[in-house]
Design a protein around this motif. Sequence first.
Motif, PDB file in Angstrom:
ATOM      1  N   GLY A   9       0.832  -1.207   0.000  1.00 58.71           N
ATOM      2  CA  GLY A   9       0.000   0.000   0.000  1.00 58.71           C
ATOM      3  C   GLY A   9       0.869   1.260   0.000  1.00 58.71           C
ATOM      4  N   LYS A  10       1.972   1.214   0.756  1.00 55.34           N
ATOM      5  CA  LYS A  10       2.851   2.397   0.817  1.00 55.34           C
ATOM      6  C   LYS A  10       3.518   2.645  -0.542  1.00 55.34           C
ATOM      7  CE  LYS A  10       5.235   3.360   4.588  1.00 55.34           C
ATOM      8  NZ  LYS A  10       6.102   3.255   5.768  1.00 55.34           N
ATOM      9  N   LYS A  12       2.204   1.769  -3.390  1.00 53.49           N
ATOM     10  CA  LYS A  12       1.121   2.240  -4.271  1.00 53.49           C
ATOM     11  C   LYS A  12       0.897   3.745  -4.064  1.00 53.49           C
ATOM     12  CE  LYS A  12      -2.232   1.016  -7.021  1.00 53.49           C
ATOM     13  NZ  LYS A  12      -1.788   0.607  -8.309  1.00 53.49           N
ATOM     14  N   ASP A  13       0.916   4.174  -2.790  1.00 53.12           N
ATOM     15  CA  ASP A  13       0.737   5.607  -2.495  1.00 53.12           C
ATOM     16  C   ASP A  13       1.809   6.446  -3.183  1.00 53.12           C
ATOM     17  OD1 ASP A  13      -1.407   5.073  -0.951  1.00 53.12           O
ATOM     18  OD2 ASP A  13      -0.367   5.286   0.979  1.00 53.12           O
ATOM     19  N   ARG A  14       3.040   5.955  -3.134  1.00 51.81           N
ATOM     20  CA  ARG A  14       4.138   6.688  -3.791  1.00 51.81           C
ATOM     21  C   ARG A  14       3.871   6.778  -5.298  1.00 51.81           C
ATOM     22  NH1 ARG A  14       9.577   6.814  -0.881  1.00 51.81           N
ATOM     23  NH2 ARG A  14       8.880   8.076   0.848  1.00 51.81           N
ATOM     24  N   GLN A  15       3.381   5.638  -5.860  1.00 56.27           N
ATOM     25  CA  GLN A  15       3.100   5.617  -7.299  1.00 56.27           C
ATOM     26  C   GLN A  15       2.030   6.661  -7.636  1.00 56.27           C
ATOM     27  OE1 GLN A  15       2.384   1.558  -8.044  1.00 56.27           O
ATOM     28  NE2 GLN A  15       3.933   1.447  -9.649  1.00 56.27           N
ATOM     29  N   LEU A  16       0.959   6.662  -6.810  1.00 55.51           N
ATOM     30  CA  LEU A  16      -0.179   7.552  -7.077  1.00 55.51           C
ATOM     31  C   LEU A  16       0.219   9.023  -6.951  1.00 55.51           C
ATOM     32  CD1 LEU A  16      -3.066   5.601  -5.287  1.00 55.51           C
ATOM     33  CD2 LEU A  16      -2.724   5.914  -7.750  1.00 55.51           C
ATOM     34  N   SER A  17       1.157   9.319  -6.017  1.00 56.18           N
ATOM     35  CA  SER A  17       1.547  10.727  -5.853  1.00 56.18           C
ATOM     36  C   SER A  17       2.749  11.078  -6.731  1.00 56.18           C
ATOM     37  CB  SER A  17       1.852  11.032  -4.390  1.00 56.18           C
ATOM     38  OG  SER A  17       2.890  10.181  -3.946  1.00 56.18           O
TER      39      SER A  17
END
Length: 378
Positions: A9-10, A12-17
């Motif tokens: 999840g962490k 993925k968050d980096r990818q999304l931001s």
Amino acid sequence: MNFPSKLLGKLKDRQLSNTLRKLSEVNERELVDFSSNDYIGFSKEESISERSAKELKRLEHLNGSTGSRLLTGNFLIHTSLEEDLASHFKAEAVLLFNSGYDANLGLLSSVPQRGDRIFYDEYSHASIRDGLKLSNAKSFKFKHNDIEDLRRKIKATSGGGEDYVIVESVYSMDGDFGPIEKLVDLSIELNFNLIVDEAHSTGVFGPKGEGIVVEKKLESKVFARIHTFGKALGCHGAMIAGSSVLKEYLINFSRSFIYTTAPSPHAVLAVKNAVSLLPKSKAPAKLHKNISCFKAYIIHFKLEDFFIESGSPIQSAVFGSPGKVKEISSRLEDKGYDAKPILYPTVPKGQERIRFCLHSYNTAHQMKEILYLLSTFV
Ligand SMILES: Cc1ncc(COP(=O)(O)O)c(C=O)c1O
């Protein structure tokens, strides 16, 4: 084997931001270097590697130091390098560490004690922050380069123990200078121990690259200085300069010094030969000429509003979004230039930037062209 979903999840968050970090191969394509810390070209200086290779051949341990300094890894070359460094950097004593990260961790985790207070600039490097996390002392952040904020914070609470203040002489992401003279005055007025991280001034400032504290003749007023060898010196490792009793204390209590293999003979010899070249080298003067030249081109191309004021080799232009700085960096790369985007969390959100690192070997043409290109991209 399943990878923990929280960690996925962490990522993925980096990818999304748009802030996911990736390793890229250096030198796959020859790019003009506006990003390395090799400010004076010493990482490619053959006279250093040739002398080191010759001296290495005379040693028994060619490849590694075999143990920690306190067990089997302390050779004559380690102690004699520490003596040379103490003399060059005008310190009573010097202790080697494997990196600047280790030096900051080892100093900050062992010196300030429970009941002491440590004040640190809000732009402090990650190695300083990590050292503070390992300390039993309470830490307090003050506004970047703001002496009055520091004064207020020191006076706001009472410690009862020792006070320490840690700053950088050149800030790694903004390239601006810490107000060392004012901090020394304040340290005398308010009775705190001043620690200065000279990672980005080593080899660059001072008559023989000794850093800004020595340039200002304040070495006797500073509790400890951290100098790193992986930047302008083009080698690897670091040192803490201070009093003999500080050195003795660190040898006894600094865990990142005690519980690790001593610097390799090769690393030690490279540092020795790099430091001995500093007084003769013309590269620092060339670098300073280039800093002035780059700053003149910033004005020529009307880019002053983007750049943070800096008199060091680190010149940062803030564009404030990860997408924008990544795009600018990749367009510069397409034109043959390597200038890296700096993203959150290395800098605060909204402060994303391109960090231009200048070198003695950058030409006026390269500096003009990269800034011309930048002016057409923004
Ligand atoms: C201010 C500062 N201190 C310490 C370090 C860590 O030094 P080293 O790369 O030797 O671990 C760095 C490196 O980026 C730095 O910028």
